[in-house]
Design a protein around this motif. Sequence first.
Motif, short mmCIF file in Angstrom:
data_model
loop_
_atom_site.label_atom_id
_atom_site.label_comp_id
_atom_site.label_asym_id
_atom_site.label_seq_id
_atom_site.Cartn_x
_atom_site.Cartn_y
_atom_site.Cartn_z
N GLU A 5 0.84 -1.20 0.00
CA GLU A 5 0.00 0.00 0.00
C GLU A 5 0.87 1.25 0.00
OE1 GLU A 5 -2.18 -2.94 2.87
OE2 GLU A 5 -0.12 -2.31 2.46
N SER A 6 0.34 2.30 -0.59
CA SER A 6 1.00 3.60 -0.56
C SER A 6 -0.06 4.69 -0.68
CB SER A 6 2.02 3.72 -1.70
OG SER A 6 1.38 3.60 -2.94
N GLY A 7 0.36 5.93 -0.40
CA GLY A 7 -0.54 7.07 -0.57
C GLY A 7 -1.13 7.61 0.71
N GLY A 8 -0.85 6.97 1.83
CA GLY A 8 -1.36 7.49 3.09
C GLY A 8 -0.62 8.74 3.51
N GLY A 9 -1.12 9.36 4.58
CA GLY A 9 -0.47 10.56 5.09
C GLY A 9 -1.39 11.36 5.97
N LEU A 10 -0.98 12.60 6.23
CA LEU A 10 -1.75 13.54 7.05
C LEU A 10 -2.51 14.49 6.13
CD1 LEU A 10 -2.44 14.90 9.79
CD2 LEU A 10 -0.32 16.21 9.50
N VAL A 11 -3.80 14.63 6.37
CA VAL A 11 -4.62 15.52 5.56
C VAL A 11 -5.62 16.22 6.47
CG1 VAL A 11 -6.29 13.69 5.03
CG2 VAL A 11 -6.04 15.60 3.45
N GLN A 12 -6.00 17.42 6.09
CA GLN A 12 -6.98 18.19 6.86
C GLN A 12 -8.40 17.66 6.59
OE1 GLN A 12 -6.41 22.34 5.94
NE2 GLN A 12 -4.75 22.53 7.42
N PRO A 13 -9.30 17.86 7.53
CA PRO A 13 -10.70 17.49 7.28
C PRO A 13 -11.22 18.15 6.00
CG PRO A 13 -10.38 18.01 9.58
CD PRO A 13 -9.10 18.36 8.90
N GLY A 14 -11.95 17.36 5.23
CA GLY A 14 -12.43 17.82 3.94
C GLY A 14 -11.47 17.56 2.80
N GLY A 15 -10.30 17.09 3.14
CA GLY A 15 -9.27 16.86 2.12
C GLY A 15 -9.43 15.53 1.38
N THR A 16 -8.45 15.27 0.53
CA THR A 16 -8.49 14.12 -0.37
C THR A 16 -7.19 13.34 -0.31
OG1 THR A 16 -10.00 15.22 -1.91
CG2 THR A 16 -8.63 13.48 -2.81
N LEU A 17 -7.32 12.03 -0.38
CA LEU A 17 -6.16 11.15 -0.54
C LEU A 17 -6.53 10.04 -1.52
CD1 LEU A 17 -4.75 10.55 3.08
CD2 LEU A 17 -3.60 11.75 1.22
N ARG A 18 -5.52 9.52 -2.18
CA ARG A 18 -5.71 8.36 -3.05
C ARG A 18 -4.72 7.28 -2.63
NH1 ARG A 18 -4.19 7.21 -9.33
NH2 ARG A 18 -6.02 5.98 -9.92
N LEU A 19 -5.25 6.18 -2.15
CA LEU A 19 -4.42 5.05 -1.76
C LEU A 19 -4.24 4.12 -2.95
CD1 LEU A 19 -5.88 4.14 1.74
CD2 LEU A 19 -4.17 5.86 1.15
N SER A 20 -3.07 3.51 -3.03
CA SER A 20 -2.79 2.50 -4.06
C SER A 20 -2.30 1.24 -3.37
CB SER A 20 -1.71 3.01 -5.03
OG SER A 20 -2.12 4.17 -5.70
N CYS A 21 -2.59 0.12 -4.00
CA CYS A 21 -2.10 -1.17 -3.51
C CYS A 21 -1.58 -1.94 -4.71
CB CYS A 21 -3.19 -1.93 -2.79
SG CYS A 21 -2.75 -3.62 -2.33
N ALA A 22 -0.26 -2.12 -4.77
CA ALA A 22 0.37 -2.84 -5.87
C ALA A 22 0.54 -4.30 -5.48
CB ALA A 22 1.71 -2.21 -6.19
N ALA A 23 0.05 -5.18 -6.34
CA ALA A 23 0.07 -6.61 -6.07
C ALA A 23 1.10 -7.32 -6.94
CB ALA A 23 -1.31 -7.21 -6.31
N SER A 24 1.67 -8.38 -6.38
CA SER A 24 2.59 -9.21 -7.16
C SER A 24 2.60 -10.61 -6.57
CB SER A 24 4.00 -8.62 -7.15
OG SER A 24 4.50 -8.55 -5.84
N PHE A 26 0.80 -13.26 -7.53
CA PHE A 26 -0.41 -14.04 -7.72
C PHE A 26 -1.18 -13.45 -8.90
CE2 PHE A 26 -3.63 -11.18 -5.86
CZ PHE A 26 -2.83 -10.31 -5.13
N THR A 27 -2.20 -14.18 -9.36
CA THR A 27 -2.97 -13.75 -10.53
C THR A 27 -3.99 -12.71 -10.10
OG1 THR A 27 -2.67 -15.96 -11.47
CG2 THR A 27 -4.31 -14.52 -12.50
N PHE A 28 -3.55 -11.47 -10.08
CA PHE A 28 -4.34 -10.35 -9.56
C PHE A 28 -5.74 -10.31 -10.16
CE2 PHE A 28 -4.90 -6.27 -7.63
CZ PHE A 28 -5.59 -5.47 -8.53
N ASN A 73 -6.35 -3.93 -13.78
CA ASN A 73 -5.79 -5.28 -13.85
C ASN A 73 -4.52 -5.34 -14.70
OD1 ASN A 73 -7.73 -6.24 -12.11
ND2 ASN A 73 -8.97 -7.23 -13.70
N ALA A 74 -4.36 -4.40 -15.60
CA ALA A 74 -3.13 -4.36 -16.40
C ALA A 74 -1.93 -3.94 -15.55
CB ALA A 74 -3.30 -3.41 -17.58
N LYS A 75 -2.20 -3.17 -14.49
CA LYS A 75 -1.13 -2.70 -13.61
C LYS A 75 -1.08 -3.45 -12.28
CE LYS A 75 -1.04 2.01 -15.47
NZ LYS A 75 -1.14 3.45 -15.15
#
Length: 119
Positions: A5-24, A26-28, A73-75
């Motif tokens: 996982e990546s993309g976490g962090g500190l953000v103010q209320p009302g803010g935005t984050l995008r988390l990613s999870c890269a798999a390897s 296995f057949t994702f 699924n390509a990534k």
Amino acid sequence: VQLVESGGGLVQPGGTLRLSCAASGFTFSSYTMSWHRQAPGKERELVAGITSAGGSTKYLDSVKGRFTISRDNAKNTVYLQMNSLKPEDTAVYYCAATLIPTYNFYNYWGQGTQVTVSS
């Protein structure tokens, strides 16, 4: 097998984050993927899930309309777009993979990424 996982962090209320999870390792594209979170002193809970081809999604009631799960699924990557974040969204967020799309058993887990919503 890895889920990173990546993309976490500190953000103010009302803010935005995008988390990613890269798999390897296995057949994702065969696995239902999901995001979970665990806040201090609380049990881990399912936040969102998406079936292998992306045709069906599931959300925790408290995040409906604010969070969106998607996958490429390509990534070999699953995402969690989090908008209008609230302090109660503060938790460690984990991604998980399962061959059984019933969201009660998981084959693989990531190590988690911290999300903190605070002013």
